[in-house]
Motif scaffolding. Structure first.
Motif, PDB file in Angstrom:
ATOM      1  N   TYR A 272     -67.380  12.924 -33.113  1.00 27.15           N
ATOM      2  CA  TYR A 272     -66.861  11.911 -32.293  1.00 27.15           C
ATOM      3  C   TYR A 272     -66.135  10.739 -33.012  1.00 27.15           C
ATOM      4  CZ  TYR A 272     -71.487   9.703 -32.421  1.00 27.15           C
ATOM      5  OH  TYR A 272     -72.672   9.196 -32.861  1.00 27.15           O
ATOM      6  N   SER A 273     -66.024  11.350 -34.301  1.00 31.42           N
ATOM      7  CA  SER A 273     -65.526   9.985 -35.209  1.00 31.42           C
ATOM      8  C   SER A 273     -64.204  10.855 -36.254  1.00 31.42           C
ATOM      9  CB  SER A 273     -66.396   9.751 -36.416  1.00 31.42           C
ATOM     10  OG  SER A 273     -67.627   9.170 -35.452  1.00 31.42           O
ATOM     11  N   MET A 274     -63.415  10.870 -35.446  1.00 31.89           N
ATOM     12  CA  MET A 274     -62.153  11.378 -35.848  1.00 31.89           C
ATOM     13  C   MET A 274     -60.874  10.563 -36.247  1.00 31.89           C
ATOM     14  SD  MET A 274     -60.184  13.963 -36.594  1.00 31.89           S
ATOM     15  CE  MET A 274     -61.307  15.207 -36.177  1.00 31.89           C
ATOM     16  N   MET A 275     -60.489  10.274 -37.681  1.00 28.31           N
ATOM     17  CA  MET A 275     -59.231   9.716 -38.344  1.00 28.31           C
ATOM     18  C   MET A 275     -58.090  10.892 -38.400  1.00 28.31           C
ATOM     19  SD  MET A 275     -57.839   9.017 -41.194  1.00 28.31           S
ATOM     20  CE  MET A 275     -56.188   8.201 -41.583  1.00 28.31           C
ATOM     21  N   GLY A 276     -57.135  10.389 -38.066  1.00 31.84           N
ATOM     22  CA  GLY A 276     -55.938  11.402 -38.283  1.00 31.84           C
ATOM     23  C   GLY A 276     -54.560  10.759 -38.543  1.00 31.84           C
ATOM     24  N   VAL A 277     -53.460  11.407 -38.505  1.00 31.27           N
ATOM     25  CA  VAL A 277     -52.148  10.721 -38.610  1.00 31.27           C
ATOM     26  C   VAL A 277     -51.326  11.483 -37.376  1.00 31.27           C
ATOM     27  CG1 VAL A 277     -49.925  10.584 -40.074  1.00 31.27           C
ATOM     28  CG2 VAL A 277     -52.210  10.502 -40.996  1.00 31.27           C
ATOM     29  N   VAL A 278     -50.656  10.513 -36.616  1.00 29.97           N
ATOM     30  CA  VAL A 278     -49.668  11.011 -35.662  1.00 29.97           C
ATOM     31  C   VAL A 278     -48.650  11.804 -36.213  1.00 29.97           C
ATOM     32  CG1 VAL A 278     -47.957  10.150 -33.717  1.00 29.97           C
ATOM     33  CG2 VAL A 278     -50.456   9.030 -34.166  1.00 29.97           C
ATOM     34  N   GLU A 279     -48.448  12.970 -35.484  1.00 33.26           N
ATOM     35  CA  GLU A 279     -47.321  13.821 -36.330  1.00 33.26           C
ATOM     36  C   GLU A 279     -46.155  14.014 -34.885  1.00 33.26           C
ATOM     37  OE1 GLU A 279     -46.990  15.408 -38.981  1.00 33.26           O
ATOM     38  OE2 GLU A 279     -48.846  15.053 -39.659  1.00 33.26           O
ATOM     39  N   GLN A 280     -46.464  13.951 -33.769  1.00 33.95           N
ATOM     40  CA  GLN A 280     -45.543  14.000 -32.744  1.00 33.95           C
ATOM     41  C   GLN A 280     -45.867  13.117 -31.435  1.00 33.95           C
ATOM     42  OE1 GLN A 280     -44.842  17.914 -31.350  1.00 33.95           O
ATOM     43  NE2 GLN A 280     -43.576  17.262 -29.617  1.00 33.95           N
ATOM     44  N   VAL A 281     -44.887  12.411 -31.050  1.00 36.37           N
ATOM     45  CA  VAL A 281     -45.278  11.717 -29.475  1.00 36.37           C
ATOM     46  C   VAL A 281     -44.657  12.080 -28.517  1.00 36.37           C
ATOM     47  CG1 VAL A 281     -45.587   9.517 -31.125  1.00 36.37           C
ATOM     48  CG2 VAL A 281     -43.525   9.980 -30.113  1.00 36.37           C
ATOM     49  N   GLY A 282     -45.045  11.896 -27.269  1.00 36.37           N
ATOM     50  CA  GLY A 282     -44.399  12.631 -26.287  1.00 36.37           C
ATOM     51  C   GLY A 282     -43.687  11.637 -25.429  1.00 36.37           C
ATOM     52  N   GLU A 283     -42.772  11.872 -24.467  1.00 32.22           N
ATOM     53  CA  GLU A 283     -41.868  11.096 -23.772  1.00 32.22           C
ATOM     54  C   GLU A 283     -42.484   9.937 -23.186  1.00 32.22           C
ATOM     55  OE1 GLU A 283     -39.124  11.410 -19.582  1.00 32.22           O
ATOM     56  OE2 GLU A 283     -40.167  13.160 -20.368  1.00 32.22           O
ATOM     57  N   GLY A 284     -41.920   8.690 -23.278  1.00 34.53           N
ATOM     58  CA  GLY A 284     -42.558   7.476 -22.870  1.00 34.53           C
ATOM     59  C   GLY A 284     -43.474   6.796 -23.818  1.00 34.53           C
ATOM     60  N   VAL A 285     -43.862   7.357 -25.137  1.00 36.62           N
ATOM     61  CA  VAL A 285     -44.864   6.862 -25.708  1.00 36.62           C
ATOM     62  C   VAL A 285     -43.945   5.826 -26.744  1.00 36.62           C
ATOM     63  CG1 VAL A 285     -46.349   7.222 -27.792  1.00 36.62           C
ATOM     64  CG2 VAL A 285     -46.354   8.685 -25.739  1.00 36.62           C
ATOM     65  N   THR A 286     -44.386   4.655 -26.525  1.00 36.42           N
ATOM     66  CA  THR A 286     -43.800   3.499 -27.340  1.00 36.42           C
ATOM     67  C   THR A 286     -44.773   2.622 -28.225  1.00 36.42           C
ATOM     68  OG1 THR A 286     -44.108   1.718 -25.804  1.00 36.42           O
ATOM     69  CG2 THR A 286     -42.012   2.863 -25.747  1.00 36.42           C
ATOM     70  N   GLN A 287     -46.152   2.871 -28.019  1.00 36.20           N
ATOM     71  CA  GLN A 287     -47.058   2.137 -28.935  1.00 36.20           C
ATOM     72  C   GLN A 287     -47.446   2.796 -30.211  1.00 36.20           C
ATOM     73  OE1 GLN A 287     -47.649   3.822 -26.225  1.00 36.20           O
ATOM     74  NE2 GLN A 287     -49.693   3.944 -25.353  1.00 36.20           N
ATOM     75  N   LEU A 288     -46.911   4.273 -30.480  1.00 31.26           N
ATOM     76  CA  LEU A 288     -47.411   4.816 -31.646  1.00 31.26           C
ATOM     77  C   LEU A 288     -46.056   5.614 -32.176  1.00 31.26           C
ATOM     78  CD1 LEU A 288     -51.102   6.160 -30.576  1.00 31.26           C
ATOM     79  CD2 LEU A 288     -50.276   4.618 -32.349  1.00 31.26           C
ATOM     80  N   LYS A 289     -46.121   5.976 -33.273  1.00 32.62           N
ATOM     81  CA  LYS A 289     -44.907   6.913 -33.774  1.00 32.62           C
ATOM     82  C   LYS A 289     -45.433   7.775 -34.771  1.00 32.62           C
ATOM     83  CE  LYS A 289     -43.740   3.285 -37.331  1.00 32.62           C
ATOM     84  NZ  LYS A 289     -45.133   2.560 -37.325  1.00 32.62           N
ATOM     85  N   PRO A 290     -44.743   8.702 -35.240  1.00 33.70           N
ATOM     86  CA  PRO A 290     -45.180   9.650 -36.277  1.00 33.70           C
ATOM     87  C   PRO A 290     -45.383   9.071 -37.441  1.00 33.70           C
ATOM     88  CG  PRO A 290     -43.258  10.662 -34.944  1.00 33.70           C
ATOM     89  CD  PRO A 290     -43.451   9.152 -34.408  1.00 33.70           C
TER      90      PRO A 290
END
Length: 336
Positions: free
Chosen positions: A69-87
């Motif tokens: 339950y301790s995951m660190m990663g990088v955003v690769e894709q965002v869905g429609e309507g997502v503004t708080q995160l980016k690839p």
């Protein structure tokens, strides 16, 4: 696209599986794993079925079981309507050991540039420890005993230093763990089982006992002797979650000394921050990152082993058979 995943498929059985990654929907993000920290206590209990029938552990652990339950990663894709995160955003969130994750965009918390990938992967355990220290409501100058110098114990020691404890006395039979605790803020370390440490603790506290004792072992037999280490009106913080609660017994100290027993769990923090209850899980992650970024806490030197996900069976074999030789154990997903 397929994702490599780690599963417990039975008692002491670890397997790698591949699963299809679902499409990214509106309001969701796709995250590629980079680092994930093994929660050695929790995951070994689950893998070894070290719990009684009918407990919350028994209701939770059903095979095949996805650990971690301790995951660190990088955003690769965002869905429609997502503004708080980016690839490209580096994030943490509580999900199991797997290569790809599609999650609600409100779940991940961004990692500051000043915090490394490996350090960030400690976020969940740091939150669990921080939640317990908050529950203790410490006063400056408290004498504190920490029983159990594993991952949570090491983090608790560092928080106790930050909140101004007078003495931080750590009890654990494993010398390597005590060395680490001493290097991170423990004022006294005692290489004994808790049942054998009482006289020394009373001598250190002028015969009164500690204001606060943390039981971070998850071992049922520690509960009763831990109560005897407290001074009048002291507090026992149960941070270790035993799989055998029927074997935990009260002593007369609870009544005669007016002791308080406080249980803490990762599910305790509020879901939404308010004026009265501001410290959500996410806010505690961010505070941990602040402490790490400015050097108030150190976790990278607590990492003793690094494995690729393909080496998961060997990693868990080590933890089940020689756990005292390991502290922080990290899966590195960057080569998958």
């Amino acid at each position: 696209m397929d994702s490599l995943c780690i599963y417990f498929t039975g008692k002491d059985q670890v397997e790698l599986k591949t699963e299809s990654v679902p499409p990214v929907g509106a309001g969701q993000v796709l995250v590629r794993a980079r680092k994930s920290l093994i929660s050695t206590g929790t995951e070994c209990i689950c893998l070894g079925r070290l719990f009684e029938e009918g407990t919350h552990w028994d209701r939770w652990v059903k095979y095949p079981f996805p650990p971690g339950y301790s995951m660190m990663g990088v955003v690769e894709q965002v869905g429609e309507g997502v503004t708080q995160l980016k690839p490209g955003d580096r994030v943490v969130f509580q999900r199991s050991h797997r290569q790809w994750h599609v999650v609600d965009a409100n779940l991940p918390v961004q990692v500051p540039d000043e915090v490394s990938d490996e350090d960030a992967s400690w976020f969940a355990l740091a939150m669990i420890s921080q939640n317990a220290v908050r529950a203790a409501e410490h006063q400056l100058g408290d004498n504190v005993v920490v029983i159990g110098a594993g991952l949570l114990g090491q983090l608790t020691v560092q928080y106790l230093r930050l909140v101004g404890a007078k003495q931080i006395i750590v009890v654990d039979p494993a010398e390597p763990r005590l060395k680490m605790a001493k290097e991170h803020g423990a004022t006294t370390v005692i290489a004994k089982r808790v049942q054998e440490a009482r006289d020394e603790i009373l001598e250190l506290t002028e015969g009164k006992g500690a204001e606060v004792v943390y039981d971070i072992t998850g071992i049922a037999s520690v509960f009763a002797p831990a109560l005897t280490l407290l001074r009048r009106f002291g507090k026992l913080i149960l941070l270790g979650d035993t799989g055998e609660p029927s074997q935990q017994f009260l002593t007369g100290d609870v009544i005669t000394k007016g002791l308080r027993i406080i249980g803490t769990h990762a599910s305790n923090p509020p879901a939404v921050s308010t004026d009265h209850t501001p410290w959500t899980q996410a806010e505690m992650y961010r505070l941990f990152f602040t402490y790490v970024a400015r050097g108030d806490m150190r976790v990278n030197d607590l990492i003793t082993h690094r494995f690729t996900p393909y080496e998961a069976p060997q990693a868990y074999h080590l933890l089940r058979h020689d756990r005292s030789a390991a502290m922080g154990v990290v899966f590195d997903w960057t080569g998958v």
